[in-house]
Scaffold this active site. Structure first.
Site, PDB file in Angstrom:
ATOM      1  NE  ARG A  39      55.004 -11.746  -3.644  1.00 29.12           N
ATOM      2  CZ  ARG A  39      54.534 -11.459  -2.455  1.00 29.12           C
ATOM      3  NH1 ARG A  39      55.115 -10.560  -1.701  1.00 29.12           N
ATOM      4  NH2 ARG A  39      53.472 -12.087  -1.971  1.00 29.12           N
ATOM      5  CG  HIS A  88      44.422 -12.071  -3.244  1.00 25.81           C
ATOM      6  ND1 HIS A  88      44.373 -13.353  -2.758  1.00 25.81           N
ATOM      7  CD2 HIS A  88      44.942 -11.313  -2.251  1.00 25.81           C
ATOM      8  CE1 HIS A  88      44.826 -13.357  -1.507  1.00 25.81           C
ATOM      9  NE2 HIS A  88      45.186 -12.137  -1.187  1.00 25.81           N
ATOM     10  CG  ASP A 146      49.239 -15.246  -8.000  1.00 27.54           C
ATOM     11  OD1 ASP A 146      48.136 -15.282  -7.398  1.00 27.54           O
ATOM     12  OD2 ASP A 146      50.315 -15.600  -7.462  1.00 27.54           O
ATOM     13  N   GLY A 205      56.093 -14.683   7.480  1.00 31.58           N
ATOM     14  CA  GLY A 205      54.678 -14.310   7.644  1.00 31.58           C
ATOM     15  C   GLY A 205      54.418 -12.835   7.451  1.00 31.58           C
ATOM     16  N   GLY A 261      54.122 -11.203   4.326  1.00 31.59           N
ATOM     17  CA  GLY A 261      53.646 -10.807   2.995  1.00 31.59           C
ATOM     18  C   GLY A 261      54.784 -10.529   2.028  1.00 31.59           C
ATOM     19  CB  SER A 282      57.396 -14.228  -1.024  1.00 29.40           C
ATOM     20  OG  SER A 282      56.186 -14.317  -1.633  1.00 29.40           O
ATOM     21  CB  SER A 283      59.560 -15.751   4.468  1.00 29.12           C
ATOM     22  OG  SER A 283      58.331 -16.226   4.958  1.00 29.12           O
ATOM     23  CG  ASP A 316      54.467 -15.223  -3.737  1.00 29.86           C
ATOM     24  OD1 ASP A 316      54.089 -14.190  -4.301  1.00 29.86           O
ATOM     25  OD2 ASP A 316      53.862 -15.741  -2.775  1.00 29.86           O
TER      26      ASP A 316
HETATM   27  C1  GLA Z   1      50.405 -15.057  -1.711  1.00 30.22           C
HETATM   28  C2  GLA Z   1      50.469 -16.142  -2.774  1.00 30.22           C
HETATM   29  C3  GLA Z   1      50.622 -15.556  -4.182  1.00 30.22           C
HETATM   30  C4  GLA Z   1      49.577 -14.477  -4.429  1.00 30.22           C
HETATM   31  C5  GLA Z   1      49.541 -13.468  -3.279  1.00 30.22           C
HETATM   32  C6  GLA Z   1      48.451 -12.446  -3.418  1.00 30.22           C
HETATM   33  O1  GLA Z   1      51.634 -14.394  -1.636  1.00 30.22           O
HETATM   34  O2  GLA Z   1      51.563 -16.990  -2.534  1.00 30.22           O
HETATM   35  O3  GLA Z   1      50.536 -16.571  -5.136  1.00 30.22           O
HETATM   36  O4  GLA Z   1      48.310 -15.041  -4.659  1.00 30.22           O
HETATM   37  O5  GLA Z   1      49.384 -14.118  -2.026  1.00 30.22           O
HETATM   38  O6  GLA Z   1      48.677 -11.645  -4.525  1.00 30.22           O
END
Ligand code: GLA
Length: 392
Positions: free
Chosen positions: A33, A40, A42, A128, A130, A132-133, A178
């Protein structure tokens, strides 16, 4: 179900034959995603605006007659086994297999008998970064297990199983953004998620006029691992002091009025959350009016807040945003911000589609000049959420 085979599935299925000497029977994919606004927030019950990427993780495999699970990762070129008792998910493991183990454990806890299986995992979601792997892996495994077991579980339950896997097996106290984005993604739609009530609205977006770029710094600072739970704890502390369930219940006014009761650091963390939640709503409004300049302004502001109040940015992410800001409208760049957890990974930028090629080379050159480092830029469209794939 999908009418064509994604390239990750084709690669994984080919590899499966070579690794295990037979054809795979089941396959599932789940996307990474990209979050446009609401980072920060959720885990504070706030609103977020992610999209599922059109890049995904694929799991293909088949049943085994033993209880163990054996998986080959094409990204890491390694095979890992999970030894299990008949109805147990085994001793905790580390590395990427812990996500798989966590999802299996979630199914077992919900009284599904998960049989042994062989699988191959392939992904075009960078690890790694950002994007959401980890959620893509968890949700792909859960969707694969649905195929393997011939069951269909409630999609919210599936997102929860995957979040639990992350909490209990990978040790990251993440929010639900995510996993929800990976489960519920839809083509050409952003997801507006209320992380408190879990109400979800889809926001149509066309990239005809403005494109959504992800800019990968290729770096991943380890500091993020300890900083994430610390940030979450600071937000929970602020909520406790303000006597509210979570920071979603605070406003800038209530925060200001209680400023002296809060530690200055906790105050800044909370201020980021309150303002970032507002920005999510403002961005949705601005998108509805096609007010791209306003969207861009919200992106710059969000980055400043994540950098200064929440302190989850880093040199490379700041350098991308500074490069983008210096270039600005002269090359069609409307706004840019870090995205996801921070401490490396990707930024997201809005760029006028008509100026795309010029903007991409100006950004790459500008970043290289500023830092001596390379930047990988991708143009993204919101993609479909997790689904099973029929192998032919
Ligand atoms: C990571 C976490 C999410 C969210 C983001 C920051 O991806 O898995 O739940 O907190 O950081 O928005």
């Amino acid at each position: 179900m999908t009418p064509f085979l994604p390239s990750t599935v084709v690669r994984a299925a080919d590899r499966f034959v070579r690794e295990f000497g037979t054809d795979a029977q089941f396959a599932a994919v789940a996307p990474g995603r990209l979050n446009l606004m609401g980072d920060h927030v959720d885990y504070c019950g706030g609103w977020v605006l992610p999209m599922a990427l059109n890049r995904c993780t694929a799991v293909v495999g088949t049943l085994s007659n033993r209880p163990d699970i054996e998986i080959f990762s094409t990204q890491l070129q390694e095979s890992v086994s999970l030894a299990r008792g008949a109805d147990d998910f085994g001793a905790p493991v580390s590395g990427w297999m812990s996500y798989v183990q966590g999802v299996v454990a979630g199914f077992v806890r919900r009284n599904f008998r998960v049989p042994g299986f062989f699988a191959v995992i392939d992904s075009d979601v960078p690890v790694g970064s950002g994007l959401s792997s980890s959620a893509a892996l968890e949700v792909a495994v859960a969707t694969f297990l649905e195929a393997l077991l011939g069951v269909s579980i409630d999609p919210w339950e599936k997102a929860r199983i995957c979040q639990e896997a992350e909490h209990q097996f990978a040790g990251v106290p993440c929010g639900i953004m995510d996993q929800v984005a990976s489960v519920f993604g839809q083509e050409d739609r952003l997801i507006l998620l209320d992380c408190d009530s879990l109400e979800l609205r889809r926001i149509p977006i066309s990239t005809q006029e403005v494109s959504i770029l992800s800019l990968d710094t290729g770096v991943h600072h380890e500091l993020g691992a300890s900083a994430y739970p610390e940030r979450r704890a600071a937000c929970e502390r602020a909520a406790r002091l303000l006597e509210i369930k979570n920071l979603r219940g605070a406003t800038e006014d209530t925060l200001e009025s209680r400023r002296t009761d809060l530690d200055p650091l906790v105050f800044r963390r909370a201020r980021h959350v309150v303002r970032e939640i507002d920005r999510t709503h403002l961005l949705v409004e601005a998108l509805g009016r096609w007010d791209w300049d306003r969207c861009g302004t919200l992106f710059w502001e969000s980055h400043e807040s994540l950098r200064d109040d929440f302190e989850v940015s880093c040199f490379e992410l700041d350098a991308v945003v500074e490069t983008a800001r210096a270039l600005g409208p002269s090359v069609g760049i409307l706004g840019c911000r870090m995205t996801g957890g921070g401490f490396g990974g990707n930024c997201v930028a809005l760029v006028k589609t008509a100026r795309l090629n010029g903007a991409i080379s100006a950004l790459t050159d500008g970043y290289q000049m500023r830092t001596g480092l390379g930047l990988s830029i991708a143009v993204n469209r919101p993609g479909a959420g997790a689904h099973q794939v029929i192998l032919r």
